[in-house]
Design an enzyme around this catalytic site. Structure first.
Site, PDB file in Angstrom:
ATOM      1  N   THR A  25       0.884  -1.202  -0.139  1.00  0.00           N
ATOM      2  CA  THR A  25      -0.083  -0.046  -0.002  1.00  0.00           C
ATOM      3  C   THR A  25       0.914   1.253  -0.092  1.00  0.00           C
ATOM      4  OG1 THR A  25      -1.609  -1.332   1.246  1.00  0.00           O
ATOM      5  CG2 THR A  25      -1.749   1.267   1.402  1.00  0.00           C
ATOM      6  N   THR A 105       1.659  -4.884   3.986  1.00  0.00           N
ATOM      7  CA  THR A 105       1.700  -5.194   5.548  1.00  0.00           C
ATOM      8  C   THR A 105       1.305  -6.502   5.745  1.00  0.00           C
ATOM      9  OG1 THR A 105      -0.442  -4.149   5.708  1.00  0.00           O
ATOM     10  CG2 THR A 105       1.551  -2.856   6.140  1.00  0.00           C
TER      11      THR A 105
HETATM   12  N1  ASN Z   1      -2.768  -5.135   0.745  1.00  0.00           N
HETATM   13  C1  ASN Z   1      -1.509  -4.502   1.233  1.00  0.00           C
HETATM   14  C2  ASN Z   1      -0.300  -5.413   1.009  1.00  0.00           C
HETATM   15  O1  ASN Z   1      -0.123  -6.258   1.709  1.00  0.00           O
HETATM   16  C3  ASN Z   1      -1.805  -3.865   2.443  1.00  0.00           C
HETATM   17  C4  ASN Z   1      -0.888  -2.963   3.007  1.00  0.00           C
HETATM   18  O2  ASN Z   1       0.379  -2.893   2.604  1.00  0.00           O
HETATM   19  N2  ASN Z   1      -1.094  -2.168   3.928  1.00  0.00           N
HETATM   20  O3  ASN Z   1       0.373  -5.306   0.112  1.00  0.00           O
END
Ligand code: ASN
Length: 356
Positions: A25, A105
């Site tokens: 993200t 994340t």
């Molecule tokens: N869906 C994203 C990922 O893991 C979530 C994030 O980065 N906050 O790439």
């Protein structure tokens, strides 16, 4: 992949940090079908960091950016992603004082745990970070996270894989994602933070670090994860009413080489001899089976209750207070090695990187 050169192009390369951008993200931008990974990260990062005060900027290490292609939402990461990251770091290891991995994340803590096993004996920082909102979001968490990760990545006393998120530096192999929305998304339930931001300072608690515990000499274990990258290690959390045939569908499958079992409480499973028989048969075939609790905190003590008593006899190894990520990636790492089942079991029980 946009490459950071393998050969030093400045005389002071070892003063620099390598930022490896994998997606997530933090680097996403809105598209018609929702947020998607976007490029130009080097320019975007420079621009974002230029919003910090000149004093803040003066405290940052110089850095190079290496971008992966394709950039991914971290839900698409596999053991091969972990292997690629370890190789990219290992191949450039002598050229940089530290590394920052920019990662989605969702599976960041899995990658962090895996890197810890692959890069054993690290003598410099590898810091993973990401964000809950894209870098350009006003008052988003991306800029603070990447700024802190860069600061810690230049700290010579940090000598292990860590996660920096929302002002805290956590041991990578102890971290879990605990919240799907809050910016304070990570915690390490069974180990205190390795460091934290306090005002303008980034403080490391060196005595909590591996360097004071068991770091030893660098002994990277760069393995081929291909044979364990397509579901050969499974993760099964018990639910009330689980039946032996269901457990057998996975544990008994010929492709399965290892399993993480998430038991009840202190290490219990239903009082059903058929369940234990399925587990005993799988471990008798040399499959590596380890168990932890479904509770995010506390350790398993298999045998504390009659209901869990048969597990040890069935060959199940205690994962103690390890995170699911730490157990799963350790199973992958051990099964990828040409070890005897007994050596694998012994190494599983041994703390390798402060994971237990
Ligand atoms: N869906 C994203 C990922 O893991 C979530 C994030 O980065 N906050 O790439």
């Amino acid at each position: 992949m946009s490459q950071a050169p393998l050969l030093a192009d400045t005389p002071h390369r070892q003063e620099r940090v390598l930022v490896i951008y994998t997606g997530g993200t933090i680097g996403m931008q809105p598209q018609a079908n929702g947020l998607s990974p976007a490029g130009n990260f080097s320019e975007r990062l420079d621009k974002a960091l230029s919003q910090r005060s000149l004093h803040d900027q003066s405290l940052l290490p110089a850095y190079d950016v290496m971008s992966y292609s394709p950039l991914i939402d971290s839900s698409a990461a596999t053991p091969l992603t972990w292997q690629q990251l370890a190789n990219d770091i290992a191949e450039r290891f002598d050229q940089y004082r530290g590394f920052v991995v920019i990662h989605g994340t969702d599976t960041l803590s899995w990658t962090a745990a895996s890197l810890a096993y692959q890069l054993q004996g690290l003598d410099r920082p590898v810091v993973l970070t990401g964000a809950m909102a894209p870098l350009e979001t006003p008052n988003g968490d991306g800029l603070g996270n990447v700024y802190g990760a860069l600061r810690f990545s230049a700290h010579p006393q940090l000598q292990e894989v860590a996660v920096y998120f929302a002002d805290r530096l956590l041991r990578g192999v102890r971290a879990i994602k605990q919240h799907s929305e809050a910016s304070d998304a990570f915690t390490s339930p069974s180990y205190p933070p390795l460091g934290e931001r306090v005002g303008d300072d980034f403080i490391l608690f060196p005595r909590r670090g591996l360097v004071y515990q068991q770091r030893g000499a660098p002994r990277f274990e760069r393995l081929d994860y291909q044979p364990v990258a397509r579901g050969e290690v499974v993760r099964i959390a018990l639910w009330p009413g689980i039946a032996a045939w269901q457990l057998d569908a996975w544990l008994g499958h010929p492709n399965v080489k290892g399993a993480l079992l998430q038991l009840w409480g202190a290490g219990n499973l239903p009082d059903d001899p058929d369940l234990l028989a399925v587990i005993a048969k799988a471990s008798g075939e040399g499959k590596l089976i380890a168990a932890i609790s479904q509770c995010p905190q506390g350790r398993v003590k298999m045998g504390a209750y009659a209901a869990g008593n048969g597990l040890v006899d069935a060959g199940v190894l205690s994962g103690d207070d390890m995170t699911p990520e730490a157990v799963y990636t350790k199973l992958v790492h051990l099964i990828a090695q040409p070890l005897s089942p007994e050596d694998r079991r012994e190494r599983f029980m041994m703390p390798l990187v402060g994971e237990r």
